[in-house]
Design an enzyme around this catalytic site. Structure first.
Site, PDB file in Angstrom:
ATOM      1  N   SER A 151       0.837  -1.199   0.000  1.00 39.18           N
ATOM      2  CA  SER A 151       0.000   0.000   0.000  1.00 39.18           C
ATOM      3  C   SER A 151       0.873   1.250   0.000  1.00 39.18           C
ATOM      4  O   SER A 151       1.974   1.244   0.568  1.00 39.18           O
ATOM      5  CB  SER A 151      -0.873  -0.006   1.254  1.00 39.18           C
ATOM      6  OG  SER A 151      -1.482   1.258   1.425  1.00 39.18           O
ATOM      7  N   TYR A 164      -1.086  -0.713   9.893  1.00 36.90           N
ATOM      8  CA  TYR A 164      -1.283  -1.121   8.498  1.00 36.90           C
ATOM      9  C   TYR A 164      -0.032  -0.813   7.654  1.00 36.90           C
ATOM     10  O   TYR A 164       0.439  -1.637   6.877  1.00 36.90           O
ATOM     11  CB  TYR A 164      -2.505  -0.371   7.980  1.00 36.90           C
ATOM     12  CG  TYR A 164      -2.950  -0.656   6.578  1.00 36.90           C
ATOM     13  CD1 TYR A 164      -3.669  -1.803   6.278  1.00 36.90           C
ATOM     14  CD2 TYR A 164      -2.676   0.246   5.552  1.00 36.90           C
ATOM     15  CE1 TYR A 164      -4.117  -2.035   4.991  1.00 36.90           C
ATOM     16  CE2 TYR A 164      -3.121   0.022   4.266  1.00 36.90           C
ATOM     17  CZ  TYR A 164      -3.840  -1.121   3.986  1.00 36.90           C
ATOM     18  OH  TYR A 164      -4.287  -1.354   2.714  1.00 36.90           O
ATOM     19  N   LYS A 168       2.342  -3.380   5.699  1.00 35.03           N
ATOM     20  CA  LYS A 168       2.413  -3.295   4.235  1.00 35.03           C
ATOM     21  C   LYS A 168       3.839  -3.108   3.741  1.00 35.03           C
ATOM     22  O   LYS A 168       4.204  -3.649   2.696  1.00 35.03           O
ATOM     23  CB  LYS A 168       1.521  -2.150   3.728  1.00 35.03           C
ATOM     24  CG  LYS A 168       0.020  -2.449   3.841  1.00 35.03           C
ATOM     25  CD  LYS A 168      -0.326  -3.769   3.213  1.00 35.03           C
ATOM     26  CE  LYS A 168      -1.760  -3.894   2.756  1.00 35.03           C
ATOM     27  NZ  LYS A 168      -2.084  -5.254   2.300  1.00 35.03           N
TER      28      LYS A 168
END
Ligand code: NAI
Length: 285
Positions: A151, A164, A168
């Site tokens: 991401s 997150y 990622k």
């Protein structure tokens, strides 16, 4: 063989959103697909076995081959069961598209240990759990394709996504090493940072932006990275809104010393340490 014709590809989190588009396109291109999905909510709670089954039915209605799996990627047992589904149904596993994901967005000060753990467990450990179980089969057959979902939040950071983003960018680290270790076994490992309108982005983009970001735009890149012909390995890409681009880490020109510099000496040469006017590509030394 050419493209993904006849290949067996596992797509995790393929009951909806981007994973569904990946599974549908891979099947249309002739792959035999394991459609995995736990069917939980966006924050990773709950489960719904019908999610993967619906996508399998869609594939079968158009003459494609697919089988459903409802295990969670988040445990080693789940990872093993997902790969076993491919072996039981189709006798081999050629590709893993590690796409399953959840969100627990919070500013770092408010993030709980549970939010941190849950996100790393699905994205980072989840990818490990599935890929690690497929790896020996890929080595043995001298062929494998790994695509992980990274991401821009990991590559560049994003407010409220410390958990997150860490997971990622961890996945980029994973494929960098898998590319090296897989090279002599015909295994290619790459990462894709998608940008698409799904339930994950539904409340963080405007209506206008979401309209411009149908998730099917990302799928051709995934199919290409799973294809027999693909040459790239250890590469990361950004894809969305019809644009596909590789993304790399670069080094600045840098300052060199023939002795351990004092803090003041290093500070004096700081402009060179951060000089990106002639960026140099990666590599260990
Ligand atoms: P989504 O929420 O629509 O799809 C994720 C799927 O993963 C869901 O169907 C969910 O049930 C499944 N899943 C969640 N936990 C699971 C588990 N433990 N085991 C098996 N399946 C599980 O989200 P979207 O947008 O399709 O995301 C797909 C991937 O792309 C994710 O890894 C996400 O982080 C990544 N991504 C998406 C972006 C976007 O713009 N939509 C941006 C950057 C990355």
């Amino acid at each position: 063989m050419a493209g993904v014709e006849g290949r067996v590809v596992v797509v995790t989190g393929a009951g909806g959103g981007l994973g569904r588009e990946y599974a549908l396109l891979l099947a249309r291109e002739g792959a035999r697909v394991v459609v995995n999905d736990l069917g939980g909510s966006r924050d990773g709670t709950g489960s719904d076995e019908s999610a993967a089954g619906k996508v399998v039915a869609e594939i079968q209605e158009t003459g494609g081959e697919a089988v459903a799996n409802h295990d969670s990627v988040a445990t080693p047992e789940g990872g093993a069961a997902i790969v076993q589904t491919a072996l039981d149904a189709f006798g081999r596993v050629d590709g893993i598209v590690s796409n399953a994901g959840i969100l627990r967005d919070k500013s770092f000060v408010k993030m709980t240990d549970a939010d941190w753990d849950a996100v790393l467990q699905v994205h980072l450990y989840g990818s490990y759990n599935v890929i690690h179980n497929a790896w020996p089969h890929m080595r043995e057959q001298q062929h494998g394709r790994i695509v992980v979902a990274t991401s821009t939040s990991g590559l560049y950071g994003n407010f409220g996504q410390a958990n997150y983003g860490a997971a990622k960018l961890g996945l980029v680290g994973l494929i960098n090493t898998l590319a090296l270790e897989g090279a002599k076994y015909g295994i290619k490992a790459n990462a894709v940072a998608p940008i698409a309108a799904t339930r994950m982005t539904a409340d963080i983009m405007t209506e206008e932006q979401l309209k411009a970001l149908p998730p099917d735009f990302v799928a051709p890149l995934i199919a290409h990275l799973c294809a027999d012909e693909v040459e790239e390995t250890g590469a990361a890409f950004i894809a969305g809104m019809g644009r596909y681009q590789q993304v790399q880490l670069f080094r600045a020109a840098g300052a060199e010393f023939d002795h351990t510099p004092s803090v003041a000496e290093l500070a004096d040469r700081w402009a060179q340490v951060v000089d990106f006017s002639a960026p140099q590509p990666g590599g260990v030394l």
